[in-house]
Write a protein that holds these residues in place. Sequence first.
Motif, mmCIF file in Angstrom:
data_model
loop_
_atom_site.group_PDB
_atom_site.id
_atom_site.type_symbol
_atom_site.label_atom_id
_atom_site.label_comp_id
_atom_site.label_asym_id
_atom_site.label_seq_id
_atom_site.Cartn_x
_atom_site.Cartn_y
_atom_site.Cartn_z
ATOM 1 N N TRP A 89 1.933 0.663 -5.974
ATOM 2 C CA TRP A 89 2.662 0.683 -4.696
ATOM 3 C C TRP A 89 2.320 1.957 -3.695
ATOM 4 O O TRP A 89 2.285 1.661 -2.618
ATOM 5 N N LYS A 90 2.170 3.051 -4.666
ATOM 6 C CA LYS A 90 1.599 4.336 -3.782
ATOM 7 C C LYS A 90 0.270 4.038 -3.180
ATOM 8 O O LYS A 90 -0.002 4.705 -2.010
ATOM 9 N N ASP B 267 7.664 2.857 8.181
ATOM 10 C CA ASP B 267 8.962 3.289 8.061
ATOM 11 C C ASP B 267 9.324 3.566 9.709
ATOM 12 O O ASP B 267 10.441 4.372 9.821
ATOM 13 N N ALA C 212 2.733 3.459 4.936
ATOM 14 C CA ALA C 212 4.019 4.126 4.917
ATOM 15 C C ALA C 212 4.425 4.451 6.475
ATOM 16 O O ALA C 212 5.644 4.016 6.818
ATOM 17 N N ARG D 158 16.807 -1.274 2.489
ATOM 18 C CA ARG D 158 15.698 -1.202 1.210
ATOM 19 C C ARG D 158 16.625 -2.245 0.560
ATOM 20 O O ARG D 158 17.632 -2.138 -0.191
ATOM 21 N N LEU E 59 11.176 4.898 -4.157
ATOM 22 C CA LEU E 59 9.923 4.964 -2.885
ATOM 23 C C LEU E 59 10.879 4.254 -1.826
ATOM 24 O O LEU E 59 10.135 4.627 -0.587
ATOM 25 N N SER E 60 11.645 3.497 -1.885
ATOM 26 C CA SER E 60 12.216 2.954 -0.642
ATOM 27 C C SER E 60 13.164 3.944 0.128
ATOM 28 O O SER E 60 13.115 4.197 1.266
ATOM 29 N N HIS F 232 9.135 7.385 0.243
ATOM 30 C CA HIS F 232 7.876 6.949 -0.114
ATOM 31 C C HIS F 232 6.943 8.145 -0.454
ATOM 32 O O HIS F 232 5.778 7.838 -0.801
ATOM 33 N N LEU G 156 1.224 2.001 -0.008
ATOM 34 C CA LEU G 156 1.944 3.036 0.944
ATOM 35 C C LEU G 156 0.826 4.322 1.688
ATOM 36 O O LEU G 156 0.986 4.688 2.754
ATOM 37 N N SER H 231 4.570 1.540 -9.947
ATOM 38 C CA SER H 231 4.895 2.657 -8.689
ATOM 39 C C SER H 231 3.252 3.059 -8.323
ATOM 40 O O SER H 231 3.189 3.295 -7.063
#
Length: 716
Positions: free
Chosen positions: A423-424, A445, A441, A169, A484-485, A488, A427, A420
């Motif tokens: 970014w969401k 991940d 995501a 991260r 979030l890192s 998420h 993700l 955020s």
Amino acid sequence: MKSNVFLFVTVLLLLAFDTVAETGEKLWLRYATLDDSRKTEFVSTIETLVMNESGPVMMAAADEVQRACEGLIGTRLPKVSDLTKNALILVTSKSPLINKLNLADDVKDLGRESYIIKTIQVKGRHYMVVAGSSEAGVLYGTFELLRMIQTGASLKDVNVVEAPKYQLRVLNHWDNLDGTVERGYAGYSIWWNRTEPFDQLKRKYIDYARANASVGINGAVLNNVNANPQVLTDGYIRQFARIADVLRPYNIKVYMSINFSSPVILGGLQTSDPLNEKVIEWWKMKVAEIYKIIPDFGGFLVKANSEGQPGPQDFGRTHADGANMLARVLKPYEGVVMWRAFVYAAGHDDRAGQAYSEFVPLDSAFDDNVIIQVKNGPIDFQPREPFSPMFGAMQNASVMLEFQITQEYLGFSTHLAYLSTMWKETLDADTYAKGTGSTVAKATDGTLFNHTLSAIAGVSNIGRDVNWTGHHFAQANWYAFGRLSWNHQLSSDQIAREWVIQTFTEDPDFVDPVVEVMMRSREAVVNYMTPLGLHHLMGWNHHHGPEPWCTVEGARPDWLPSYYHRASEDGIGFDRSSTGSNSVNQYFSPVKDLYNNVSTCPENLLLWFHHLPWDYRMHNGQTLWNELVYKYYDGVGEVRYFQKEWDRLEGYVDHQRFSDVQYKLKLQTREAIWWRDACVLYFQTFSKRPIPAELERPIYDLEELKEIKFEMTNHN
Ligand code: GCW
């Protein structure tokens, strides 16, 4: 009478003084004093600190507890080694205490950075245990506990088990060795070209490390991806080592951006061809030099064959040849290569399709300690882009997300834009690579394609400004990236709420409206800059104000706005559908079908994928022209609302931060109008349609707007 006035003035001054003192330097780690009932709960459940291990990360965790307690309850906790009182216990699974507390089962499956926070009662005593299988887990658990305490969680019956979603991260600092920061709007680099003694800097670096650790960030690339080869010389490597020593107790590794031509430029070789033996030897020697003094060095970040940077293609080799050569050199030390996929060639008919077409054919070619770093959208950190089609398409290679925390395209550190939510959006986007639920995501991940290496990067917005990020609210983006890192799945609303409470005050009369403003802020920016899928309308060089008309002799066409908006008398938008560049085909079904069909394409991406006539009917019955204008006006309306909300909240926070934010919101409103008027009036020269009558008239005229010269100095 006189003395009464004097008293009154003194009281006023004292009150003012009380609220004046905050610069924002402490970020969200202010540890404001708890209210009486919570303080009582705290001191009755936690009387002592038990921490019997001596590793540097454990020491950092214990130190943080004490700092926090000084603020929260006004005093440090007595540090004891026995369990004779109610206690906060920091412990790793290696300690005999784990068995004594009967926690072996709870910790046996914890990964390296995972932790539990658990309240247990033993013989009438109350213990708050933060346990990890490693010291790092304890550190993260400690910060989580402190966050819980500050945000009002009860200290009874706590039972938290946490593991990070991403393994690495990382913050990417685009910091040049001369101390400037590319796309940095918070002053000069905190790392480079500093004249202060290192001991003095060290205090600041510890605060930087604490802030990162508090949200789970565990890596930092200390120099710009447009890398100066000098970074691999002895003096800079030593500086990396000194910084690494300060960050290590906070579980943060350092990484370096390298220039692919270093073997020629520094080593005096004839070539930097990644398959050349001498080149490989040169890198081996350099890497050995680094690991000798930074044994836990993280690895390299590489921008190659991108925007003029050298790379393996200069020698007829592929990205995989280049990345693997470095990866093999780093492998014995467990280092990784983060290889960026931000490539676009002049002459390619659609820049949005370039990275995919260069990288996806190489999907199986990368070594397992290479990770491909992909920006969230296919072009370049615009206020809104669809997710990059490389997510989901690259399945064998590990792929990591790159977000931009610094607001290159979202108003620098002048505009309040809480990222955020943006970014969401990425993700949570479903790539459908392996059917429904194949979110970006999961594609990054490690879970969707079973990768052991997973990572996420954010381009830092940190500089030498006292408050670190220029705008006080830009701190929220650093915070949110970290949160979030780590996880998420957290909601943007929750992250904003936590941040506001820790950074300002827990008073709901302040928190609720401010969170509301934050949650609406990114969409406001989209609306006054680039609504309905428009993109890249800014000045071509500084990237701040609107210049949809911009032409620059000799510039690459795909650096200029007209390439993207394609406005003409017949309409507006970039046709990436099957009738145009067909980049839409890079997505999986049903995403590609959805985007390809003008009637199902989400309207917030309409002009990204389609070129449409001005009278095209939107779902709400409006013409495209009217809708576009309404969006620009909505954006401005939103910022005016933010201003009003903030003005109303005077007195809830210290005067300095209140007025700093107030001033920035004023600038933001002015600039939102600048954007609105520039885009609306410029596009009107093509649409030749009126601005709906009920809307206010533009404040500027077009010729005037074209004359506005952007002053960089106002924004640093
Ligand atoms: O968005 C562009 C920026 C460049 C940057 C580049 C990149 C570091 O304008 O300043 O260079 O992206 O991501 O490499």
